[in-house]
Design a protein around this motif. Structure first.
Motif, mmCIF file in Angstrom:
data_model
loop_
_atom_site.group_PDB
_atom_site.id
_atom_site.type_symbol
_atom_site.label_atom_id
_atom_site.label_comp_id
_atom_site.label_asym_id
_atom_site.label_seq_id
_atom_site.Cartn_x
_atom_site.Cartn_y
_atom_site.Cartn_z
ATOM 1 N N VAL A 1 20.180 13.235 47.132
ATOM 2 C CA VAL A 1 20.304 13.232 46.058
ATOM 3 C C VAL A 1 18.834 12.850 45.269
ATOM 4 O O VAL A 1 18.365 13.499 44.405
ATOM 5 C CB VAL A 1 21.685 12.288 45.353
ATOM 6 C CG1 VAL A 1 21.538 12.317 43.858
ATOM 7 C CG2 VAL A 1 22.970 13.120 46.115
ATOM 8 N N THR A 2 18.580 11.570 45.741
ATOM 9 C CA THR A 2 17.164 11.283 45.324
ATOM 10 C C THR A 2 16.667 10.330 46.449
ATOM 11 O O THR A 2 17.404 9.772 47.175
ATOM 12 C CB THR A 2 17.304 10.224 44.027
ATOM 13 O OG1 THR A 2 18.220 9.063 44.382
ATOM 14 C CG2 THR A 2 17.806 10.627 42.824
ATOM 15 N N ASP A 3 15.581 10.864 47.093
ATOM 16 C CA ASP A 3 14.859 10.563 48.280
ATOM 17 C C ASP A 3 15.993 10.589 49.180
ATOM 18 O O ASP A 3 16.553 11.402 49.518
ATOM 19 C CB ASP A 3 14.549 9.115 48.056
ATOM 20 C CG ASP A 3 13.189 9.019 47.212
ATOM 21 O OD1 ASP A 3 12.517 9.843 47.104
ATOM 22 O OD2 ASP A 3 13.141 8.123 46.493
ATOM 23 N N GLY A 4 16.378 9.577 50.052
ATOM 24 C CA GLY A 4 17.447 9.711 51.175
ATOM 25 C C GLY A 4 18.793 9.110 50.589
ATOM 26 O O GLY A 4 19.864 9.203 51.390
ATOM 27 N N TRP A 5 18.976 8.982 49.339
ATOM 28 C CA TRP A 5 20.023 8.590 48.852
ATOM 29 C C TRP A 5 21.250 9.726 48.686
ATOM 30 O O TRP A 5 21.001 10.795 48.404
ATOM 31 C CB TRP A 5 19.971 8.029 47.413
ATOM 32 C CG TRP A 5 19.454 6.423 47.512
ATOM 33 C CD1 TRP A 5 18.773 6.122 48.411
ATOM 34 C CD2 TRP A 5 19.633 5.488 46.531
ATOM 35 N NE1 TRP A 5 18.227 4.711 48.027
ATOM 36 C CE2 TRP A 5 19.059 4.316 46.592
ATOM 37 C CE3 TRP A 5 20.374 5.529 45.193
ATOM 38 C CZ2 TRP A 5 18.787 3.362 46.001
ATOM 39 C CZ3 TRP A 5 20.211 4.358 44.425
ATOM 40 C CH2 TRP A 5 19.375 3.209 44.666
ATOM 41 N N SER A 6 22.264 9.265 49.116
ATOM 42 C CA SER A 6 23.549 10.112 48.979
ATOM 43 C C SER A 6 24.084 9.977 47.566
ATOM 44 O O SER A 6 24.088 8.907 46.832
ATOM 45 C CB SER A 6 24.672 10.168 50.176
ATOM 46 O OG SER A 6 25.120 8.661 49.731
ATOM 47 N N VAL A 7 25.387 10.703 47.281
ATOM 48 C CA VAL A 7 26.006 10.330 46.010
ATOM 49 C C VAL A 7 26.708 9.004 46.174
ATOM 50 O O VAL A 7 26.785 8.178 45.106
ATOM 51 C CB VAL A 7 27.185 11.541 45.720
ATOM 52 C CG1 VAL A 7 28.079 10.810 44.511
ATOM 53 C CG2 VAL A 7 26.527 12.810 45.248
ATOM 54 N N LYS A 8 27.375 8.793 47.473
ATOM 55 C CA LYS A 8 27.874 7.450 47.646
ATOM 56 C C LYS A 8 27.069 6.248 47.512
ATOM 57 O O LYS A 8 27.259 5.382 46.701
ATOM 58 C CB LYS A 8 28.440 7.496 49.120
ATOM 59 C CG LYS A 8 29.163 6.175 49.495
ATOM 60 C CD LYS A 8 29.329 6.074 50.999
ATOM 61 C CE LYS A 8 28.046 5.610 51.778
ATOM 62 N NZ LYS A 8 27.942 5.172 53.139
ATOM 63 N N ASP A 9 25.528 6.637 47.884
ATOM 64 C CA ASP A 9 24.785 5.674 47.692
ATOM 65 C C ASP A 9 24.595 5.154 46.210
ATOM 66 O O ASP A 9 24.402 4.001 45.758
ATOM 67 C CB ASP A 9 23.452 5.728 48.226
ATOM 68 C CG ASP A 9 23.377 5.964 49.837
ATOM 69 O OD1 ASP A 9 24.309 5.237 50.437
ATOM 70 O OD2 ASP A 9 23.034 6.795 50.273
ATOM 71 N N HIS A 10 24.642 6.280 45.264
ATOM 72 C CA HIS A 10 24.477 6.121 43.774
ATOM 73 C C HIS A 10 25.818 5.369 43.340
ATOM 74 O O HIS A 10 25.494 4.525 42.591
ATOM 75 C CB HIS A 10 24.422 7.296 43.192
ATOM 76 C CG HIS A 10 22.805 8.071 43.039
ATOM 77 N ND1 HIS A 10 21.885 7.817 42.526
ATOM 78 C CD2 HIS A 10 22.345 8.749 44.141
ATOM 79 C CE1 HIS A 10 20.817 8.326 42.686
ATOM 80 N NE2 HIS A 10 20.796 9.055 43.836
ATOM 81 N N ILE A 11 26.869 5.590 43.723
ATOM 82 C CA ILE A 11 28.064 5.011 43.373
ATOM 83 C C ILE A 11 27.800 3.600 43.732
ATOM 84 O O ILE A 11 28.226 2.692 42.880
ATOM 85 C CB ILE A 11 29.098 5.647 43.953
ATOM 86 C CG1 ILE A 11 29.266 7.165 43.477
ATOM 87 C CG2 ILE A 11 30.459 4.595 43.606
ATOM 88 C CD1 ILE A 11 30.451 7.824 43.948
ATOM 89 N N ALA A 12 27.250 3.242 45.092
ATOM 90 C CA ALA A 12 27.328 1.947 45.273
ATOM 91 C C ALA A 12 26.162 1.067 44.447
ATOM 92 O O ALA A 12 26.594 -0.215 43.958
ATOM 93 C CB ALA A 12 27.113 1.644 46.754
ATOM 94 N N HIS A 13 25.264 1.604 44.260
ATOM 95 C CA HIS A 13 24.202 1.231 43.234
ATOM 96 C C HIS A 13 24.698 0.832 42.078
ATOM 97 O O HIS A 13 24.438 -0.257 41.419
ATOM 98 C CB HIS A 13 23.198 2.461 43.387
ATOM 99 C CG HIS A 13 22.100 1.957 42.373
ATOM 100 N ND1 HIS A 13 20.913 1.312 42.520
ATOM 101 C CD2 HIS A 13 22.152 2.241 40.985
ATOM 102 C CE1 HIS A 13 20.290 1.180 41.339
ATOM 103 N NE2 HIS A 13 20.934 1.697 40.355
ATOM 104 N N LEU A 14 25.398 1.736 41.320
ATOM 105 C CA LEU A 14 26.033 1.538 39.935
ATOM 106 C C LEU A 14 27.003 0.381 40.101
ATOM 107 O O LEU A 14 26.874 -0.380 38.853
ATOM 108 C CB LEU A 14 26.646 2.827 39.513
ATOM 109 C CG LEU A 14 25.801 3.915 38.896
ATOM 110 C CD1 LEU A 14 26.723 5.136 38.778
ATOM 111 C CD2 LEU A 14 25.138 3.553 37.725
ATOM 112 N N THR A 15 27.656 0.299 41.085
ATOM 113 C CA THR A 15 28.593 -0.734 41.157
ATOM 114 C C THR A 15 28.067 -2.086 41.237
ATOM 115 O O THR A 15 28.623 -2.941 40.562
ATOM 116 C CB THR A 15 29.557 -0.605 42.433
ATOM 117 O OG1 THR A 15 30.363 0.682 42.258
ATOM 118 C CG2 THR A 15 30.602 -1.519 42.550
ATOM 119 N N PHE A 16 26.875 -2.284 42.104
ATOM 120 C CA PHE A 16 26.354 -3.458 42.075
ATOM 121 C C PHE A 16 25.802 -3.873 40.888
ATOM 122 O O PHE A 16 25.920 -5.012 40.358
ATOM 123 C CB PHE A 16 25.242 -3.354 43.413
ATOM 124 C CG PHE A 16 24.033 -4.413 43.010
ATOM 125 C CD1 PHE A 16 24.601 -5.528 43.812
ATOM 126 C CD2 PHE A 16 23.003 -4.499 42.431
ATOM 127 C CE1 PHE A 16 23.502 -6.695 43.721
ATOM 128 C CE2 PHE A 16 22.127 -5.552 42.540
ATOM 129 C CZ PHE A 16 22.569 -6.645 43.152
#
Length: 168
Positions: free
Chosen positions: A38-53
């Motif tokens: 999605v961005t670099d090596g990040w997945s949608v799941k990684d973006h969700i975890a990022h937002l949550t943090f």
């Protein structure tokens, strides 16, 4: 200068923001949610975890401090671009191997906690200017266009558009 939103408008906006983001990811398969790129090596799941943090360490902790009548102390995760990038990398590494269901459950729970605090706080507390927000109120800060959800939603939309065009 535009008139500051009301508490009811803020709650409606936050619910709509979450619902809109949730609708974006709702139709994705587990495979799509976990696919890097999605961005670099990040997945949608990684973006969700990022937002949550960030919702948890910034917004939720800030709202808790306001409820308790204490001054919020910025944990310093955003003090410089370099620190923010390192924090984001640590969050990514801590979450990349977590089960998707756990990341989604935490995202939902954090959203509910934020709404709970916004509902509990009186309008005056939400409209009070706070030094740690550069003299802005919670309502003003959360009402600014181009927020965090919108930023990550756009990354995901762009990736989905790219995925769709790659299939053609």
């Amino acid at each position: 200068m535009a008139q500051q939103k009301s508490k009811a408008e803020l709650l409606e906006m936050r619910r709509a923001l979450y619902t809109h983001f949730d609708a974006l990811i709702a139709d994705l398969s587990e495979q799509q949610m976990q696919m890097p790129g999605v961005t670099d090596g990040w997945s949608v799941k990684d973006h969700i975890a990022h937002l949550t943090f960030w919702e948890r360490v910034n917004l939720l902790e800030m709202l808790k401090a306001i409820e308790q009548g204490i001054s919020w102390t910025d944990p310093g995760f955003e003090s410089t671009e370099e620190v923010r990038d390192k924090t984001n990398e640590q969050v990514y590494l801590q979450n990349k191997d977590r089960p998707l269901a756990d990341v989604l459950a935490e995202f939902q729970a954090t959203h509910q906690q934020v709404l709970g605090y916004l509902e509990k706080l009186n309008e005056g507390a939400l409209k009070t200017p706070y030094e740690w927000l550069g003299g802005r109120s919670i309502i003003t800060w959360l009402s600014e266009p181009g927020g965090h959800y919108e930023e990550h939603e756009q990354y995901i939309r762009d990736w989905l558009a790219w995925q769709s065009s790659a299939k053609e």
